[in-house]
Design a protein around this motif. Structure first.
Motif, PDB file in Angstrom:
ATOM      1  N   MET A  14       0.849  -1.195   0.000  1.00  0.00           N
ATOM      2  CA  MET A  14       0.000   0.000   0.000  1.00  0.00           C
ATOM      3  C   MET A  14       0.883   1.243   0.000  1.00  0.00           C
ATOM      4  SD  MET A  14      -3.094  -1.294   2.444  1.00  0.00           S
ATOM      5  CE  MET A  14      -2.023  -1.891   3.729  1.00  0.00           C
ATOM      6  N   GLY A  15       1.041   1.827  -1.168  1.00  0.00           N
ATOM      7  CA  GLY A  15       1.889   2.994  -1.327  1.00  0.00           C
ATOM      8  C   GLY A  15       2.782   2.825  -2.535  1.00  0.00           C
ATOM      9  N   PRO A  16       3.644   3.798  -2.825  1.00  0.00           N
ATOM     10  CA  PRO A  16       3.862   5.030  -2.066  1.00  0.00           C
ATOM     11  C   PRO A  16       2.662   5.980  -2.161  1.00  0.00           C
ATOM     12  CG  PRO A  16       5.006   5.145  -4.161  1.00  0.00           C
ATOM     13  CD  PRO A  16       4.444   3.756  -4.061  1.00  0.00           C
ATOM     14  N   ASP A  17       2.659   6.957  -1.245  1.00  0.00           N
ATOM     15  CA  ASP A  17       1.618   7.986  -1.222  1.00  0.00           C
ATOM     16  C   ASP A  17       0.247   7.394  -0.908  1.00  0.00           C
ATOM     17  OD1 ASP A  17       1.048  10.665  -1.288  1.00  0.00           O
ATOM     18  OD2 ASP A  17       0.519  10.695  -3.400  1.00  0.00           O
ATOM     19  N   CYS A  18       0.237   6.355  -0.072  1.00  0.00           N
ATOM     20  CA  CYS A  18      -1.040   5.785   0.376  1.00  0.00           C
ATOM     21  C   CYS A  18      -1.384   6.402   1.719  1.00  0.00           C
ATOM     22  CB  CYS A  18      -0.923   4.268   0.525  1.00  0.00           C
ATOM     23  SG  CYS A  18      -2.344   3.533   1.351  1.00  0.00           S
ATOM     24  N   GLY A  19      -2.465   7.176   1.757  1.00  0.00           N
ATOM     25  CA  GLY A  19      -2.804   7.906   2.971  1.00  0.00           C
ATOM     26  C   GLY A  19      -3.783   7.200   3.883  1.00  0.00           C
ATOM     27  N   VAL A  42     -11.486  -0.298  -2.336  1.00  0.00           N
ATOM     28  CA  VAL A  42     -10.103  -0.151  -2.767  1.00  0.00           C
ATOM     29  C   VAL A  42      -9.968   1.280  -3.269  1.00  0.00           C
ATOM     30  CG1 VAL A  42      -8.191  -1.060  -4.133  1.00  0.00           C
ATOM     31  CG2 VAL A  42     -10.106  -2.552  -3.539  1.00  0.00           C
ATOM     32  N   GLY A  43      -9.056   2.044  -2.670  1.00  0.00           N
ATOM     33  CA  GLY A  43      -8.964   3.457  -3.004  1.00  0.00           C
ATOM     34  C   GLY A  43      -7.551   3.906  -3.306  1.00  0.00           C
ATOM     35  N   ALA A  44      -7.410   4.639  -4.425  1.00  0.00           N
ATOM     36  CA  ALA A  44      -6.121   5.233  -4.775  1.00  0.00           C
ATOM     37  C   ALA A  44      -6.033   6.664  -4.269  1.00  0.00           C
ATOM     38  CB  ALA A  44      -5.916   5.189  -6.292  1.00  0.00           C
ATOM     39  N   SER A  45      -6.995   7.072  -3.445  1.00  0.00           N
ATOM     40  CA  SER A  45      -6.975   8.431  -2.898  1.00  0.00           C
ATOM     41  C   SER A  45      -7.326   8.376  -1.423  1.00  0.00           C
ATOM     42  CB  SER A  45      -7.973   9.307  -3.650  1.00  0.00           C
ATOM     43  OG  SER A  45      -9.230   9.278  -3.059  1.00  0.00           O
ATOM     44  N   GLY A  46      -6.567   9.122  -0.621  1.00  0.00           N
ATOM     45  CA  GLY A  46      -6.742   9.051   0.829  1.00  0.00           C
ATOM     46  C   GLY A  46      -8.026   9.676   1.321  1.00  0.00           C
ATOM     47  N   GLY A  62     -21.380  -0.449   7.365  1.00  0.00           N
ATOM     48  CA  GLY A  62     -19.981  -0.518   7.769  1.00  0.00           C
ATOM     49  C   GLY A  62     -19.095  -1.095   6.687  1.00  0.00           C
ATOM     50  N   LEU A  63     -17.812  -1.195   7.013  1.00  0.00           N
ATOM     51  CA  LEU A  63     -16.783  -1.577   6.055  1.00  0.00           C
ATOM     52  C   LEU A  63     -16.146  -2.911   6.417  1.00  0.00           C
ATOM     53  CD1 LEU A  63     -16.551   0.692   3.923  1.00  0.00           C
ATOM     54  CD2 LEU A  63     -17.005   1.686   6.158  1.00  0.00           C
ATOM     55  N   SER A  64     -15.924  -3.734   5.404  1.00  0.00           N
ATOM     56  CA  SER A  64     -15.216  -4.999   5.626  1.00  0.00           C
ATOM     57  C   SER A  64     -13.711  -4.762   5.597  1.00  0.00           C
ATOM     58  CB  SER A  64     -15.620  -6.023   4.563  1.00  0.00           C
ATOM     59  OG  SER A  64     -15.392  -5.507   3.253  1.00  0.00           O
ATOM     60  N   GLN A  65     -13.214  -4.277   4.465  1.00  0.00           N
ATOM     61  CA  GLN A  65     -11.806  -3.930   4.310  1.00  0.00           C
ATOM     62  C   GLN A  65     -11.715  -2.622   3.513  1.00  0.00           C
ATOM     63  OE1 GLN A  65      -9.542  -5.766   5.811  1.00  0.00           O
ATOM     64  NE2 GLN A  65     -10.739  -7.621   6.206  1.00  0.00           N
ATOM     65  N   VAL A  66     -10.732  -1.798   3.849  1.00  0.00           N
ATOM     66  CA  VAL A  66     -10.483  -0.563   3.100  1.00  0.00           C
ATOM     67  C   VAL A  66      -9.010  -0.590   2.705  1.00  0.00           C
ATOM     68  CG1 VAL A  66     -10.512   1.956   3.156  1.00  0.00           C
ATOM     69  CG2 VAL A  66     -12.261   0.657   4.412  1.00  0.00           C
ATOM     70  N   ILE A  67      -8.756  -0.841   1.441  1.00  0.00           N
ATOM     71  CA  ILE A  67      -7.395  -1.078   0.944  1.00  0.00           C
ATOM     72  C   ILE A  67      -6.922   0.138   0.163  1.00  0.00           C
ATOM     73  CG2 ILE A  67      -5.957  -2.554  -0.520  1.00  0.00           C
ATOM     74  CD1 ILE A  67      -8.126  -4.774  -0.055  1.00  0.00           C
ATOM     75  N   GLY A  68      -5.864   0.786   0.643  1.00  0.00           N
ATOM     76  CA  GLY A  68      -5.274   1.916  -0.060  1.00  0.00           C
ATOM     77  C   GLY A  68      -4.180   1.443  -0.998  1.00  0.00           C
ATOM     78  N   THR A  69      -4.077   2.098  -2.157  1.00  0.00           N
ATOM     79  CA  THR A  69      -3.080   1.682  -3.145  1.00  0.00           C
ATOM     80  C   THR A  69      -1.982   2.717  -3.355  1.00  0.00           C
ATOM     81  OG1 THR A  69      -4.160   2.681  -5.072  1.00  0.00           O
ATOM     82  CG2 THR A  69      -4.906   0.485  -4.404  1.00  0.00           C
ATOM     83  N   GLN A  77       2.616   3.061 -16.002  1.00  0.00           N
ATOM     84  CA  GLN A  77       3.887   2.422 -15.642  1.00  0.00           C
ATOM     85  C   GLN A  77       3.715   1.366 -14.556  1.00  0.00           C
ATOM     86  OE1 GLN A  77       3.086   5.660 -15.810  1.00  0.00           O
ATOM     87  NE2 GLN A  77       4.907   6.974 -15.827  1.00  0.00           N
ATOM     88  N   ILE A  78       2.746   1.561 -13.661  1.00  0.00           N
ATOM     89  CA  ILE A  78       2.526   0.605 -12.562  1.00  0.00           C
ATOM     90  C   ILE A  78       1.497  -0.450 -12.959  1.00  0.00           C
ATOM     91  CG2 ILE A  78       2.028   0.396 -10.087  1.00  0.00           C
ATOM     92  CD1 ILE A  78       4.389   2.225 -10.744  1.00  0.00           C
ATOM     93  N   GLY A  79       0.522  -0.042 -13.772  1.00  0.00           N
ATOM     94  CA  GLY A  79      -0.446  -0.992 -14.308  1.00  0.00           C
ATOM     95  C   GLY A  79      -1.577  -1.362 -13.363  1.00  0.00           C
ATOM     96  N   GLY A  80      -1.776  -0.555 -12.289  1.00  0.00           N
ATOM     97  CA  GLY A  80      -2.869  -0.855 -11.362  1.00  0.00           C
ATOM     98  C   GLY A  80      -2.662  -2.123 -10.567  1.00  0.00           C
ATOM     99  N   LEU A  81      -1.396  -2.466 -10.298  1.00  0.00           N
ATOM    100  CA  LEU A  81      -1.095  -3.754  -9.655  1.00  0.00           C
ATOM    101  C   LEU A  81      -1.833  -3.944  -8.332  1.00  0.00           C
ATOM    102  CD1 LEU A  81       2.756  -4.096 -10.328  1.00  0.00           C
ATOM    103  CD2 LEU A  81       0.889  -5.347 -11.428  1.00  0.00           C
ATOM    104  N   MET A  82      -1.855  -2.909  -7.499  1.00  0.00           N
ATOM    105  CA  MET A  82      -2.501  -3.062  -6.190  1.00  0.00           C
ATOM    106  C   MET A  82      -4.010  -2.869  -6.260  1.00  0.00           C
ATOM    107  SD  MET A  82      -0.419  -4.160  -4.004  1.00  0.00           S
ATOM    108  CE  MET A  82       0.479  -5.046  -5.288  1.00  0.00           C
ATOM    109  N   MET A  83      -4.491  -2.022  -7.175  1.00  0.00           N
ATOM    110  CA  MET A  83      -5.941  -1.900  -7.360  1.00  0.00           C
ATOM    111  C   MET A  83      -6.518  -3.248  -7.785  1.00  0.00           C
ATOM    112  SD  MET A  83      -8.781  -0.051  -7.410  1.00  0.00           S
ATOM    113  CE  MET A  83      -8.399   1.703  -7.404  1.00  0.00           C
ATOM    114  N   ILE A  84      -5.847  -3.897  -8.712  1.00  0.00           N
ATOM    115  CA  ILE A  84      -6.303  -5.210  -9.192  1.00  0.00           C
ATOM    116  C   ILE A  84      -6.188  -6.254  -8.076  1.00  0.00           C
ATOM    117  CG2 ILE A  84      -5.712  -7.104 -10.771  1.00  0.00           C
ATOM    118  CD1 ILE A  84      -4.890  -4.830 -12.790  1.00  0.00           C
ATOM    119  N   GLN A  85      -5.057  -6.256  -7.364  1.00  0.00           N
ATOM    120  CA  GLN A  85      -4.847  -7.210  -6.265  1.00  0.00           C
ATOM    121  C   GLN A  85      -5.928  -7.019  -5.180  1.00  0.00           C
ATOM    122  OE1 GLN A  85      -2.155  -9.347  -6.440  1.00  0.00           O
ATOM    123  NE2 GLN A  85      -1.066  -9.410  -4.492  1.00  0.00           N
ATOM    124  N   GLY A  86      -6.176  -5.749  -4.834  1.00  0.00           N
ATOM    125  CA  GLY A  86      -7.186  -5.458  -3.816  1.00  0.00           C
ATOM    126  C   GLY A  86      -8.585  -5.823  -4.277  1.00  0.00           C
TER     127      GLY A  86
END
Length: 366
Positions: A14-19, A42-46, A62-69, A77-86
């Motif tokens: 989760m990161g860089p720049d994951c708030g 799954v959020g790319a914005s804090g 309520g929330l089950s999981q909140v995954i920051g990318t 260049q990154i290809g959404g690797l963590m968005m897809i994983q999350g």
């Protein structure tokens, strides 16, 4: 390379720049105290993620999981690797019934990958690619959004099996909103024409500019287009929306959600006798300053005293991103703002819509 290594190991990076993240109910970095539930994010914005989770909580779910990318994850260049994983993790998670994805519009190649997963997903998927292509989202059977608040409304509605509709309204009746607008404009002088939006949350600033951009040119350090960059502000006069959490303002000093001094300084330097409306966010929760509302209220009192010497007042509109469980105390924060004559709206989107109405009414009065 680190994200590729994480994928190989079946881990989330989760990161860089994951708030913001909340994993198994444990908040990481900036996050709000929200109840557990069946909605996964799954959020790319804090602050965008915080706003959605807060609104879900306020709606009683309520929330089950909140995954920051991290914001860069959806670049080509990154290809959404963590968005897809999350995303895939939430699809497989038996505790998640509805999935929300939050980001600025991804690179086209990344969007295509996410849409292909959404197309096959058996769970409802709500996608808020802020300012993104609504048609492309609908084409894969996912639910597009017009605001962060709308994303939360739709996720909760889907959880309850309700029909999906855009939420573009106010929580207050229209007559009451119109009266607020009239009362606000009545206190302004003819030469007070400008907006000063001073945000600590970058995504909240971005949402504000997108919602205001249909009617006004908004200049910013995170402009919607290069011609609206702050350095192009004509003669230093015009509407300004700043993300005070950007790197240019945080090098060598704390983020303004941690230390409100940065915004206090901008109140003093950017608000003057031409300012008609100030728009701000107040973000509560883990990691945030002990009393962000009190700091804003103090700044507003100070600027009002300064303008009073010119025989002027101004309109201040705020939203509080926080819950009744946050340590800063949501009700106390709202009361603190209102005691300084600040109009407090229940979401960033509603605060921006009210600002839009006030500014349009000002233009009619000219």
């Amino acid at each position: 390379r680190l994200k590729q290594k994480a994928v190989e190991k079946g881990l989330l990076m989760m990161g860089p720049d994951c708030g913001t993240a909340i994993i198994n109910g444990v908040p990481l970095c900036f996050a709000n105290a929200v109840r557990r539930g069946k909605i996964g994010v799954v959020g790319a914005s804090g602050t965008g993620t915080q706003e959605v989770t807060v609104q879900v909580h306020k709606l009683g779910e309520g929330l089950s999981q909140v995954i920051g990318t991290g914001g860069r994850d959806l670049k080509d260049q990154i290809g959404g690797l963590m968005m897809i994983q999350g995303f895939e993790a939430l699809i497989a998670d038996p505790e998640t019934d509805v999935i929300v994805l939050i980001s600025k519009p991804p690179a086209p190649t990344v969007a295509e990958k996410i849409y292909n997963i959404a197309k096959k997903c058996s769970k409802p998927v709500v996608i808020d690619f802020i300012g993104g292509d609504r048609t492309a989202i609908e084409a894969v059977g996912a639910i597009p959004c017009i605001s962060l608040e709308d994303a939360a409304q739709k996720a909760v509605g889907l959880l309850h099996g309700q029909p999906v509709e855009d939420f573009a309204n106010f929580s207050l009746p229209e007559a009451q909103i119109n009266q607020i607008v009239e009362n606000a404009v009545a206190k302004l002088e003819p030469d007070q024409t400008e907006l000063r939006a001073l945000f600590t949350g970058g995504t909240l600033a971005d949402e504000a500019m997108k919602l205001l951009g249909d009617h006004f040119d908004i200049f910013s350090n995170i402009p919607l287009s290069p011609d609206l960059a702050i350095e192009n502000l004509p003669g230093g006069r015009g509407h300004i929306c700043l993300d005070l959490g950007e790197d240019q303002f945080t090098r060598g000093r704390p983020h303004p959600m941690i230390d409100p001094q940065t915004r206090t300084e901008f109140f003093r330097s950017h608000v003057d006798g031409h300012t008609a409306v100030i728009l701000v966010d107040v973000v509560l929760g883990f990691g945030s300053y002990v009393d962000p509302a009190g700091a804003v209220a103090d700044s507003v009192r100070e600027i009002r005293q300064k303008l009073a010497r010119e025989g002027k007042d101004l309109v201040v509109i705020a939203s509080v991103c926080g819950t009744d469980l946050d340590s800063q105390n949501l009700d106390k924060s709202i009361a603190s703002l209102e005691s300084a004559g600040i109009i407090v709206m229940p979401s960033n989107a509603q605060a921006v819509r009210l600002t839009d109405k006030v500014m349009q009414r000002m233009m009619k009065g000219v």
